[in-house]
Design a protein around this motif. Structure first.
Motif, PDB file in Angstrom:
ATOM      1  N   CYS A 159      -1.679  -5.812   5.869  1.00  0.00           N
ATOM      2  CA  CYS A 159      -0.896  -5.379   4.707  1.00  0.00           C
ATOM      3  C   CYS A 159       0.567  -5.784   4.889  1.00  0.00           C
ATOM      4  O   CYS A 159       1.158  -5.574   5.957  1.00  0.00           O
ATOM      5  N   ALA A 197      -5.888  -4.275  -1.034  1.00  0.00           N
ATOM      6  CA  ALA A 197      -4.686  -4.895  -1.598  1.00  0.00           C
ATOM      7  C   ALA A 197      -4.756  -6.412  -1.569  1.00  0.00           C
ATOM      8  O   ALA A 197      -4.029  -7.086  -2.305  1.00  0.00           O
ATOM      9  N   ALA A 211       0.832  -1.205   0.000  1.00  0.00           N
ATOM     10  CA  ALA A 211       0.000   0.000   0.000  1.00  0.00           C
ATOM     11  C   ALA A 211       0.859   1.245   0.000  1.00  0.00           C
ATOM     12  O   ALA A 211       1.757   1.395   0.831  1.00  0.00           O
ATOM     13  N   ALA A 252      -7.305   0.264   2.758  1.00  0.00           N
ATOM     14  CA  ALA A 252      -6.238   0.057   1.776  1.00  0.00           C
ATOM     15  C   ALA A 252      -5.663  -1.349   1.889  1.00  0.00           C
ATOM     16  O   ALA A 252      -5.425  -2.026   0.875  1.00  0.00           O
TER      17      ALA A 252
END
Length: 506
Positions: free
Chosen positions: A279, A460, A254, A456
């Motif tokens: 992430c 992803a 990200a 985010a």
């Protein structure tokens, strides 16, 4: 997933159950009454266990306040079942008997056959339990006269209040108070949760909502699936599956454009949210003045000022938290919109900049209309930001959140949400998610920045942007609930929300 239905949808599903599947209305009514009886008996059992050793037993004086429609019929059927279960029952019938529905009349005749006296005035007595069966989902006018007096009577009594299907006085579609409304301790609803008991202010009046199928199931949709839903299951069951042989690159990269010179904290919170939600790698695009602060506060993240390199590297781009509205921010946002095609999350100042720069907004709209240039796009405004984007007042936004979100979701071919006590998420196809997690403590600076990072991270890792945003909102709210449990709604901070995420998905 749990469906949320409006009055018209519920009436149609009820009709389909009786007409297509041949389940008589009187059978559904009996099952509804049995569901209410179950809730009352559960409550009496818990109360009795608490009173053990004190020489007391739970009070069993019940008042049923019933209207002339099918909701009143549910209440009358419950009154009969409570009488047969040895409760001391009084029943008040509100309205003219000439207006009774057929099913309600049948229940009244059955109750009277068992010897129950029916009152037409409110007794000057004390009760332990009051059953509110005045109005169901069909209420469209404000309560006045004796109906309003009944609501005020119920609210003024020191009794456990059970509302049948929805608290009387609450609009089934909007949650609005129609002049006055019953404050219930528990609302027992049937088939599917009604929007009015889920949205505010109706949710405050509904108390605990218990939903029983009673025979009205998804079969009764007959292909017409409700347009709104929420999540109630454990959030870890919704999260993207992590490959056991994966690496930091395979779990999403990200790039987050965030944090002006005086707002480094927004970038930190967004980065923390992204890492907490799984992430693998985060690159913060922020002014050079923020580098040392960001590296000290979040050493796991990379920090850069090279927006071209960061966007080329990333699987998803997020922009907006603490970005500011200076010319540099405008040019950075313009670059992302013009030169990249990665999934894009726009929040906070990125949305304010679109409102400030009509030409940039028009360019984004045009690109999203072009299938060759269209990208996965999500906007995550609060009502004030959405009002600025749409060029209207906050009051106009709140008056028709769904309609406005549908309009902009189609205009931008994007997933659009509006944050609030009940956050809405709408996709271009018109599906609507309404979030039920979260609390008032989340109305604190930086909470939205954490959501941007969470969203985010999930974008992803999930090819379905709408699904990713819905899960992100749900996870964010659950983390807020856990933070509130630990710190309290008055004292919790945005960082507490990010810290609570791992305990929900680990």
């Amino acid at each position: 997933m749990e469906y949320l239905v409006c009055a018209q949808e519920m009436r149609q599903f009820d009709h389909n159950t009786s007409e297509y599947f041949k389940v008589p209305s009187i059978v559904l009514m009996e099952r509804a009454a049995l569901a209410c009886l179950e809730v009352i008996c559960e409550r009496q059992k818990r109360l009795g266990e608490a009173l053990v050793g004190m020489g007391e037993t739970p009070g069993n004086r019940v008042l049923v306040v019933a209207g002339c429609g099918n909701n009143g019929g549910d209440g009358l059927a419950l009154g009969r079942l409570l009488r047969q279960a040895n409760f001391c029952v009084d029943v008040v019938l509100v309205g003219s008997r000439e207006k009774l529905t057929l099913a309600c009349r049948q229940q009244l005749e059955s109750l009277q056959a068992y010897g129950q006296k029916i009152l037409d005035i409110l007794p000057d007595k004390e009760y332990d339990i009051i059953v509110d069966a005045l109005f169901g989902v069909g209420l469209t006018r404000s309560l006045t006269g004796f109906c309003r007096e009944c609501v005020e009577y119920i609210n003024g009594r020191d009794a456990f209040v059970l509302s049948v299907d929805i608290p009387s006085g609450i609009h089934a579609d909007t949650g609005a108070v129609m002049g006055a409304a019953v404050y219930a301790d528990v609302t027992v609803t049937f088939g599917f949760v009604k929007l009015g008991a889920f949205l505010y202010p109706g949710a405050r009046y509904a108390g605990q909502v218990r939903c029983f199928p009673i025979g009205i199931t998804a079969d009764s949709f007959l292909g017409e699936t409700p347009g709104r839903f929420t999540f109630t299951e454990p959030v870890n069951s919704l999260m993207p599956v992590r490959r056991p042989d994966g690496n930091k690159g395979s779990f999403g990269k990200a790039a987050i454009l965030a944090g002006s010179e005086t707002m480094a904290g927004a970038a930190i919170l967004a980065g923390e949210g992204a890492f907490a939600a799984g992430c693998g790698m985060v690159k913060l695009i922020s002014p050079v003045e923020n580098r040392s602060v960001l590296q000290c506060a979040l050493p796991e993240a990379m920090v850069t000022q090279d927006i071209r390199e960061a966007c080329g590297w990333a699987d998803v781009i997020a922009a907006g938290p603490g970005l500011g509205r200076m010319r540099t921010a405008v040019e950075q946002l313009r670059y992302i919109i013009e030169e990249t095609r990665k999934p894009l999350i726009l929040d906070a100042d990125a949305i304010n900049l679109l409102a400030q720069e009509p030409a940039l907004l028009a360019m984004l709209c045009d690109m999203q209309k072009d299938s060759a240039k269209r990208r996965p796009l999500a906007l995550t405004p609060h009502p004030g930001e959405l009002a600025r984007l749409a060029g209207i007042s906050v009051q106009e936004v709140l008056a028709d959140v769904e309609g406005l979100l549908k309009l902009w979701a189609q205009k931008l071919s994007a997933v659009i949400l509006c944050k609030g006590a009940r956050t809405y998420v709408v996709c271009p196809e018109g599906k609507i998610y309404i979030n039920g997690s979260g609390n008032s403590g989340m109305a604190t600076a930086g909470s939205g920045d954490v959501l941007t990072g969470i969203t985010a991270a999930l974008t992803a890792q999930d090819e379905d942007l709408f699904h990713a945003v819905c899960i992100g909102v749900y996870l964010h709210g659950l983390a807020g609930d856990r933070a509130a449990h630990k710190k309290g709604e008055y004292s919790m901070k945005a960082g507490d929300i990010a810290e609570a995420v791992p305990g929900l998905i680990g």
